[in-house]
Design a protein around this motif. Structure first.
Motif, PDB file in Angstrom:
ATOM      1  N   TYR A 193       0.846  -1.189   0.000  1.00 25.33           N
ATOM      2  CA  TYR A 193       0.000   0.000   0.000  1.00 25.33           C
ATOM      3  C   TYR A 193       0.886   1.246   0.000  1.00 25.33           C
ATOM      4  CZ  TYR A 193      -4.001  -2.950   1.293  1.00 25.33           C
ATOM      5  OH  TYR A 193      -4.986  -3.889   1.317  1.00 25.33           O
ATOM      6  N   PRO A 194       0.455   2.319  -0.665  1.00 27.12           N
ATOM      7  CA  PRO A 194       1.282   3.520  -0.704  1.00 27.12           C
ATOM      8  C   PRO A 194       1.244   4.307   0.604  1.00 27.12           C
ATOM      9  CG  PRO A 194      -0.732   3.848  -1.958  1.00 27.12           C
ATOM     10  CD  PRO A 194      -0.716   2.403  -1.551  1.00 27.12           C
ATOM     11  N   VAL A 195       2.392   4.862   0.967  1.00 21.28           N
ATOM     12  CA  VAL A 195       2.495   5.768   2.107  1.00 21.28           C
ATOM     13  C   VAL A 195       1.716   7.047   1.822  1.00 21.28           C
ATOM     14  CG1 VAL A 195       4.109   7.236   3.388  1.00 21.28           C
ATOM     15  CG2 VAL A 195       4.727   4.881   2.844  1.00 21.28           C
ATOM     16  N   ALA A 196       1.864   7.555   0.614  1.00 20.57           N
ATOM     17  CA  ALA A 196       1.191   8.780   0.187  1.00 20.57           C
ATOM     18  C   ALA A 196       1.028   8.742  -1.327  1.00 20.57           C
ATOM     19  CB  ALA A 196       1.978  10.019   0.610  1.00 20.57           C
ATOM     20  N   ILE A 197       0.031   9.480  -1.821  1.00 19.35           N
ATOM     21  CA  ILE A 197      -0.289   9.535  -3.246  1.00 19.35           C
ATOM     22  C   ILE A 197      -0.549  10.988  -3.616  1.00 19.35           C
ATOM     23  CG2 ILE A 197      -1.863   8.760  -5.064  1.00 19.35           C
ATOM     24  CD1 ILE A 197      -2.789   6.547  -3.071  1.00 19.35           C
ATOM     25  N   VAL A 198      -0.037  11.417  -4.766  1.00 18.14           N
ATOM     26  CA  VAL A 198      -0.346  12.741  -5.307  1.00 18.14           C
ATOM     27  C   VAL A 198      -0.755  12.585  -6.764  1.00 18.14           C
ATOM     28  CG1 VAL A 198       0.590  14.980  -5.999  1.00 18.14           C
ATOM     29  CG2 VAL A 198       1.175  14.033  -3.758  1.00 18.14           C
ATOM     30  N   PRO A 264       4.361   6.271  10.530  1.00 14.32           N
ATOM     31  CA  PRO A 264       3.852   7.359  11.372  1.00 14.32           C
ATOM     32  C   PRO A 264       3.302   8.504  10.519  1.00 14.32           C
ATOM     33  CG  PRO A 264       6.241   7.456  11.264  1.00 14.32           C
ATOM     34  CD  PRO A 264       5.836   6.203  10.544  1.00 14.32           C
ATOM     35  N   ALA A 265       2.458   9.303  11.120  1.00 19.83           N
ATOM     36  CA  ALA A 265       1.800  10.395  10.404  1.00 19.83           C
ATOM     37  C   ALA A 265       2.799  11.374   9.810  1.00 19.83           C
ATOM     38  CB  ALA A 265       0.846  11.124  11.345  1.00 19.83           C
ATOM     39  N   TRP A 266       3.839  11.726  10.538  1.00 14.48           N
ATOM     40  CA  TRP A 266       4.785  12.743  10.074  1.00 14.48           C
ATOM     41  C   TRP A 266       5.481  12.316   8.788  1.00 14.48           C
ATOM     42  CZ3 TRP A 266       9.814  11.457   9.241  1.00 14.48           C
ATOM     43  CH2 TRP A 266      10.339  10.343   9.913  1.00 14.48           C
ATOM     44  N   TYR A 267       5.717  11.008   8.634  1.00 13.15           N
ATOM     45  CA  TYR A 267       6.415  10.541   7.447  1.00 13.15           C
ATOM     46  C   TYR A 267       5.538  10.704   6.201  1.00 13.15           C
ATOM     47  CZ  TYR A 267       9.173   7.640   4.318  1.00 13.15           C
ATOM     48  OH  TYR A 267       9.921   7.192   3.263  1.00 13.15           O
TER      49      TYR A 267
END
Length: 287
Positions: A193-198, A264-267
């Protein structure tokens, strides 16, 4: 056609009215079943299965992709693999093609559906949601009372409260002629799963300045959403990846990252500027 599952039953619908009738009859105990990639892992997440499922994957209307001059219409049971193939060679939909073609792994993409990606309320890391948000997508919700269209953004806000008997049947994406791109950061490898997506969708004027802009972020918060402050800051300026990354760095406090066992959220927040830069660079490279 009715078949048995480990718990409850599975009704295989052959048409949309057939599916809507079956869902209405089952009421709160029933649920739609498309690719099943999320549902079949429910026991792993300690989530109960529904008592009855209505399978929609054999309904021809829901498995079609229709491309015309003004819009693209996608049946809710279209798989990620089929969607990526249908959009190949259309730069304005590169964000959605990449989202569908790079999510999870090939086995999941062959089964997972676009409708399931949008309707699953607990799946924060769904790739297609930010891609469709930046493309101004609308969705069609059907019930025995008729069909209703609404923005995808609106649907995300009400999907968990839809009354029994409603079914996501179609996604409608307008053709604005914008260029688009999708960037994701998996945890370790492509299948994670991706950590973040843009996702970005941008059009430029004759002088090369941004005329319209859409940006959306997924996996950072529980529900994907547009990055409207970043969009506004792009208008009237050249599409420069370094500048976009700096803006993203300045605007990361627009989001409240989610903590998880893996990250974690900050990452999640810290990687947004690099993803914005990557999406913009991809768009320029393929312009």
């Amino acid at each position: 056609m009715q078949t048995a599952m480990a718990k409850g039953s599975m009704f295989v619908a052959r048409s949309v009215p057939d599916a809507l009738a079956a869902l209405a009859e089952r009421g709160p105990t029933g649920a739609a079943f498309a690719g099943g990639t999320w549902i079949m892992r429910s026991p792993i997440r300690d989530e109960p299965l529904a008592a009855d499922y209505v399978a929609t994957g054999r309904i021809a209307e829901l498995t079609a992709v229709t491309i015309d001059s003004d819009t693209i219409e996608i049946g809710a049971a279209v798989t990620h693999t089929k969607l990526a193939a249908a959009l190949e060679g259309l730069p304005e939909f590169a964000a959605l093609a990449t989202a569908a073609g790079s999510s999870a792994n090939p086995a999941v993409r062959n089964a997972a559906t676009i409708g399931g990606n949008l309707a699953t309320t607990a799946f924060a890391a769904a790739d297609c949601v930010p891609a469709l948000l930046c493309l101004d997508a609308e969705v069609e919700i059907s019930s025995r009372d008729g069909r209703e269209r609404m923005s995808l953004e609106g649907f995300l806000g009400i999907r968990s409260t839809l009354a029994p008997g409603h079914l996501l049947t179609r996604i409608i994406v307008p053709r604005h002629g914008r260029s688009s791109a999708h960037a994701r950061l998996p945890l370790r490898k492509a299948g994670d799963y991706p950590v973040a997506i843009v996702s970005l969708a941008i059009s430029c004027d004759a002088a090369g300045r941004v005329a319209t802009a859409r940006a959306a972020v997924g996996s950072v918060e529980p529900v994907a959403r547009r990055w409207q402050r970043l969009e506004a800051a792009l208008i009237g300026h050249p599409l420069e990846p370094a500048r976009l990354a700096k803006l993203a760095q300045d605007f990361t406090d627009d989001f409240t990252g989610r903590d998880s066992v893996e990250v974690p959220a900050w990452y999640r927040l810290s990687v947004l500027p690099s993803l914005v830069r990557r999406a913009a660079t991809t768009m320029l490279t393929h312009a």
